[in-house]
Write an enzyme that holds these catalytic residues in place. Structure first.
Site, PDB file in Angstrom:
ATOM      1  N   GLU A  78      -0.266  -4.079   5.888  1.00  0.00           N
ATOM      2  CA  GLU A  78      -1.317  -5.491   6.003  1.00  0.00           C
ATOM      3  C   GLU A  78      -1.274  -5.392   4.272  1.00  0.00           C
ATOM      4  OE1 GLU A  78      -5.150  -3.851   7.106  1.00  0.00           O
ATOM      5  OE2 GLU A  78      -5.341  -2.287   5.809  1.00  0.00           O
TER       6      GLU A  78
ATOM      7  N   ASP B  36       0.597  -1.180  -0.468  1.00  0.00           N
ATOM      8  CA  ASP B  36      -0.076  -0.028   0.110  1.00  0.00           C
ATOM      9  C   ASP B  36       0.893   1.424   0.086  1.00  0.00           C
ATOM     10  OD1 ASP B  36      -2.217   1.500   0.415  1.00  0.00           O
ATOM     11  OD2 ASP B  36      -3.301   0.328   2.109  1.00  0.00           O
TER      12      ASP B  36
END
Length: 355
Positions: free
Chosen positions: A245, A224
């Site tokens: 994550e 990300d």
């Protein structure tokens, strides 16, 4: 922009259970100012609090430490991802801290047991600084990054690319094929019940037709990689890289394309709304040139990776759209692709009309 529900958890109950857990970790410890940010994560949940512990000398004073708690996604809030491996996120951050100069918050505790707070979580320090806003996106104006000088924006851009260059010194074990296969499996989970997306399936077919001849070596991928996941100091330099994550491994271009594409996503929304935005910021060619200068690796197959970034984002947007329907925040459209906020951009990319 549409408000999206991110949790069904009760903040008061969360605080009382957190205080019980903290007291077990350190006698007399408790939380202060527990806060769930309005722009909370659309996957894992962020809880801000100050950790108060008794002074070691036994005085009435307490030591206060600003902290962040990262909690696995709320299963009752129509979670974005099928699983949340908090132990793996913790391991990745620890690896980055040990093997690179990428600034990450200091990790304090990992709690794999869902019992205390209803889901696994970890606690880390809260690093002061500034984060480019997502709501409204920084491209809309009225924020510190939009109002910055060209020189300061250039400093932020270069220092952000340096984060990726440093992170990518860690070798990875996965392949581009494994990464795409995992994304396809994620898409199948998203449409297990709801209608399938013709646009996303066209994009997967496009990837197969344009597969890179040599995807290149595998490195640790942030996943990300966007400026909204970085805390910057007053000098426009990163002081904390957040949200791991989506970390995995694969070609370097995965992170580079995500960095460029997510800015493009915000920029397109801004132009559609009638504002100029920041069209010259995070320019694809300049980012590639800076990365090559810092690493000696010239990014390749960026058309492929930018479309793949748009595809990955489309699957997330589709899931978020389904969640809005689930909570009655919108009606389910007759065309499921209408749930994809950037469908016009993705269609243009598929047809070679959007670079």
């Amino acid at each position: 922009m549409t408000t999206v529900r991110t949790t069904t958890r009760d903040p008061r109950l969360l605080r009382s259970r957190l205080d019980e857990w903290l007291a077990a970790k350190h006698p007399g410890a408790h939380s202060r100012g527990v806060h769930l940010p309005a722009a909370n994560g659309l996957s894992g949940e962020t809880v801000l609090f100050d950790l108060a512990v008794p002074h070691p000398e036994g005085t009435a004073r307490q030591r206060i430490r600003p902290c962040v708690l990262r909690l696995a996604g709320d299963p009752d809030a129509y979670a974005v991802f099928p699983t949340y491996d908090m132990a793996e996120q913790y391991r990745v951050i620890r690896t980055v801290a040990a093997r690179t100069r990428v600034p990450v918050p200091e990790l304090l505790w990992l709690e794999p047991d869902p019992g205390p707070l209803g889901a696994p979580f970890f606690v880390m320090e809260r690093v002061p600084g500034r984060v480019p806003p997502d709501v409204l996106p920084y491209t809309y104006g009225g924020n510190w990054l939009f109002d910055a000088s060209e020189e300061d924006r250039a400093r932020l851009e270069r220092s952000t690319v340096r984060v990726l260059a440093e992170l990518h010194t860690v070798p990875g074990e996965g392949t581009l094929r494994a990464h795409v296969d995992a994304q396809r499996a994620y898409y199948e989970w998203v449409v297990d019940g709801p209608a399938r997306s013709p646009l996303i399936e066209r994009a997967f077919a496009w990837l197969e037709k344009h597969w890179p001849a040599d995807p290149g070596p595998s490195v640790l991928s942030w996943g990300d990689a966007r400026i909204g996941n970085i805390v910057y100091d007053a000098d426009f330099s990163p002081v904390a890289v957040l949200d791991w994550e989506m970390a995995s491994s694969g070609p370097r271009e995965l992170d580079l394309a995500w960095l460029v594409y997510l800015h493009r996503f915000f920029q397109d929304l801004t132009v559609t709304a009638g504002f100029p935005g920041m069209p010259d910021f995070l320019d694809r060619d300049r980012i590639a040139a800076t990365y090559a200068e810092l690493t000696g690796h010239t990014p390749r197959d960026l058309d492929f990776h930018l479309l793949y970034a748009a595809l990955r984002h489309a699957v997330v947007m589709l899931r978020i759209g389904h969640r809005q329907v689930h909570f009655g925040e919108r009606e389910m459209p007759a065309d499921p692709d209408a749930l994809i906020l950037h469908r016009d951009t993705l269609e243009a990319m598929l047809e070679g009309r959007h670079r």
